[in-house]
Design an enzyme around this catalytic site. Sequence first.
Site, PDB file in Angstrom:
ATOM      1  N   ASP A 298       0.767  -1.253   0.000  1.00 23.48           N
ATOM      2  CA  ASP A 298       0.000   0.000   0.000  1.00 23.48           C
ATOM      3  C   ASP A 298       0.794   1.298   0.000  1.00 23.48           C
ATOM      4  O   ASP A 298       0.234   2.346  -0.274  1.00 23.48           O
ATOM      5  CB  ASP A 298      -0.999  -0.006   1.185  1.00 23.48           C
ATOM      6  CG  ASP A 298      -2.251   0.792   0.869  1.00 23.48           C
ATOM      7  OD1 ASP A 298      -2.482   1.080  -0.327  1.00 23.48           O
ATOM      8  OD2 ASP A 298      -2.992   1.134   1.794  1.00 23.48           O
TER       9      ASP A 298
ATOM     10  N   HIS B 110       2.024   4.246   6.454  1.00 26.08           N
ATOM     11  CA  HIS B 110       1.865   4.895   5.141  1.00 26.08           C
ATOM     12  C   HIS B 110       0.661   5.840   5.081  1.00 26.08           C
ATOM     13  O   HIS B 110       0.466   6.504   4.069  1.00 26.08           O
ATOM     14  CB  HIS B 110       1.806   3.846   4.022  1.00 26.08           C
ATOM     15  CG  HIS B 110       0.685   2.867   4.170  1.00 26.08           C
ATOM     16  ND1 HIS B 110       0.811   1.726   4.929  1.00 26.08           N
ATOM     17  CD2 HIS B 110      -0.564   2.851   3.662  1.00 26.08           C
ATOM     18  CE1 HIS B 110      -0.331   1.048   4.873  1.00 26.08           C
ATOM     19  NE2 HIS B 110      -1.179   1.704   4.119  1.00 26.08           N
TER      20      HIS B 110
END
Length: 973
Positions: free
Chosen positions: A107, A376
Amino acid sequence: LQESMHAYAANVYTSVVEELMKGKQRKFIAVEQEFFRLWWDAIATDTHKRQVHQLLQEGRLEFVIGGQVMHDEAVTLIDDQILQLTEGHGFLYENFGIRPQFSWHVDPFGASATTPTLFALAGFNAHLISRIDYDLKADMQKKKKLQFVWQGSPSLSERQEIFTHVMDQYSYCTPSQIPFSNRSGFYWNGIAVFPDPPKDGVYPNMSLPVTDTNILLYAQTMVANIKERAAWFRTSDVLWPWGCDKQFFNASVQYANMDLLLDYINEHSAEFGVTVQYATVGDYFEAVYSRNLTWEIRDSQDFLPYSTDPFQAWTGFYTSRSTLKGIARRASSLLYAGESFFTQYVRKNPASSVCKCGALKQLQSLRWAVSEVQHHDGITGTESPKVKDMYMKNLMYGMFNVKKLMASVIFDMHNTKKNGEVYSSVYSKGSGIPGATDVDQYVVVYNPLAWNITTFVKVSVSHLAISVYDELGHSVPAQVQSSAESHSSYDLYILVAISGLSYRKYNVKLVSGKQSAFIGRSVKYKQKGITRADQHGRRLLPVVNNCYQVLFDQNTNLMHSITERKTNQTVQLTQEFLEYHVNGDVMKGPISDNYLFAPNASAVPVSKVVGLEVVSGNLMTEIRQYFYSNVTAEDYIYAVYTRMYTVPEGYDGKLLCHRIEQEYSVGPLELNREAVLRTSTNLNTGQLLYTDSNGYQIQKRPFKAYVNNTVARNYYPMVQTAYIEDDTTRLMLFAERAHGVSSQGNGQVEVMLHRRLWNNLQWDLNYNLTLNDSSVARPVIWLILGTKAVTNILYRTSGLALEHRPVVMFGSLSGDKPKLPGQLQQNSAHGLPVTVPPNLHLQTLSIPGWRYSSNHAEQVHSVRMGKQKQGDPNFSRVLLRIRHLYEVGEDPVLSQPVIVNLKSLLQGLGSVKLVEERSLTGTWDVNTLKRWKWKTAQYPSKAFTNSTETSENCIVTVYPKEIRSFFVYFQSQ
């Protein structure tokens, strides 16, 4: 976090574990340890815990990556990536005796070349990524090149190569379209609901259940997708990801439907031409590895930036939430200092009055906070304001704890009476010394680097008449001047020279008679319009130190040029603030948001008028420039404070003299504005930019022309360093937080400093991702200008000197001076001191506190016997990491291998008894770590090369770019 646990995360682990027990064929992979640990510590029953142990032994539950989080790859520092990985790995090894061996980095928004290096050093056998440029992915997919052996570091060669799998165009979520129904397929538990799970257990968007009437249609859909994907890979093994974000909170309905489907396909495998099974990532990679194919090698080129279509460049997040990015890095730097400070204290004061277990908990609170924000959707600035506030709160709490710990250690070391007050503040506002005259003030300054450092620390004071003394009563060079930020106080700059990992104490006295601190005198110049660049009557104002002459143009009040005095090389150099105006209405075209940067047109200058003030004294000159939007504007949105230092005789001023420090004040911005500082020079750079990759290595960034969105697609992340150069001269920039950076013209480098956006994209509105950030950002950037040879010598140490500025603590003691310990060294520094050569960096010196045995068989045995829980943290094991800062061939001297005698390096901590060399996160003995060797044309054999030699006598040779990790044990005192 608590909401996510309540809404779905706790249910994921509870229901997955229960469901895995119901079918021997079922499997599951778990990635981020933060949620798992919260579940394990607070929710899991004893039965659940027994089941987890069993499932791990059977290989049906597999931890992949195993860090606290799935870290971002663009804007994180390698130290923090290692920290969060080590934090998770230590927990897994201590509790289960397991060591993750595969990654699932699906991701993060673009892939860095540091990550494969990191994962290889941590003992991984294969790496998996997904988000890379859409056009590049399409091309690789067509040519069956989504799998390769990646050598992320140019210097470490095959030792750190790792097999890498890029997810195909469907990425990491199951394609949910099913042609036989307008409902979705494969997501039988639906979508998680916040903040409370629905009472009746019915979730939105629950997929069509598998029944006798539709099972054939379901099977055909799944098989067709499997076959489409099979054509993009070289082996007949297809990884078919089942799940997505926030899935499996009701694992029962998930597995019940999928069991039927898999059985059906396997019963009809002859006609489908496919067999299917539940698998972990490890199962998949094992299947591919056993095919024994020869793979192509990819060099150290990364996959940044990342675009999802021609108008969607994910380069905005390099700068989003600049304040969070700054605090995250400051917290990381304070943690680094706190770890070595505490380690020295424990080693030298076995019978200390500071409670070691409590102190370790204080450090752990900051380890946890710094690890968590590397997510993230954390340091990237791509979270909602509420989640951002949680990160900030946890970071501030951890920082407060570590400051408190450092203050109490100083108390104990100086046996001070407890009525003295120590309050610590790490380069933060309001860090002043109270104005009371009857109290002796002191400043304690700790140098967390393993090099001798000479620098200035800034302290806020209430008077101009100041003298500064060291502990032996000698006067210390200092300069005091009006503060740029506050009308009620003054800035006191103290010149400190401190050896590695040591602290010194300075006495700050208000005096009525002759003072020792120089006074900086201020001259304010008339505001000037930028447009009046009248060539003829140009008047230039020089600011000079031993290294540079900087000229300011008095017609515009802007910088004009910098001359490097040793070579007499002059570079025309001017700086201005510009703004990109961006669109927030999806009906009108591409938008900018937390993730994306989509400028409407070229950047526009922000100010017509510049005010100039120069404050000069014997040690330092500060140039203050204020940028106003027009002649009548009262307030400025932009300011630059530029500092240049003159170092007195007898001090090593090489680093100080060669850097031009700049601090910016940016904001509050207007809506849908992205603020950049553009530095334009007459260097002929061909628009080639160099940026660092996570503070570890340098990437070359040639300017690329695109049909659309060329500006945004030429933005890159700058974590610590960026530079431009021509044949002879290099201009380097160092940052203390991440920024987007670009070279939009020959001889130019621009840094995005701040963003404030609003848009009406429904998805962004649903998740409150509109980045209406009205804060004032205050980033710092240091500039170095010089020949390549000179900048090569300075840039690694300068970047780290900015990252790890000294920690400053304040205190006041009434009455008697504290009795200081007798064994003061000559320079009155307290500490080891520990020093490494300038091409090495002492990356970690800490007491992790893990209780696991470093003998693997022993550790596994104690886990099986259920003994791993007992006892206090282990304070006798010290974790040491040493990193070589240079690449092979980068510098004739500094790129050489370095021989280090660990015994003599650490003698200040005690007598070294035993050294064990470990993998990057500490869980493997390097001598037993045998990673899979993937065949390449370059290395056709599958044989292993033993990577490192650890000598018996504690002498190690550190080669370029290596990061070597050791457990060190000392003789008991």
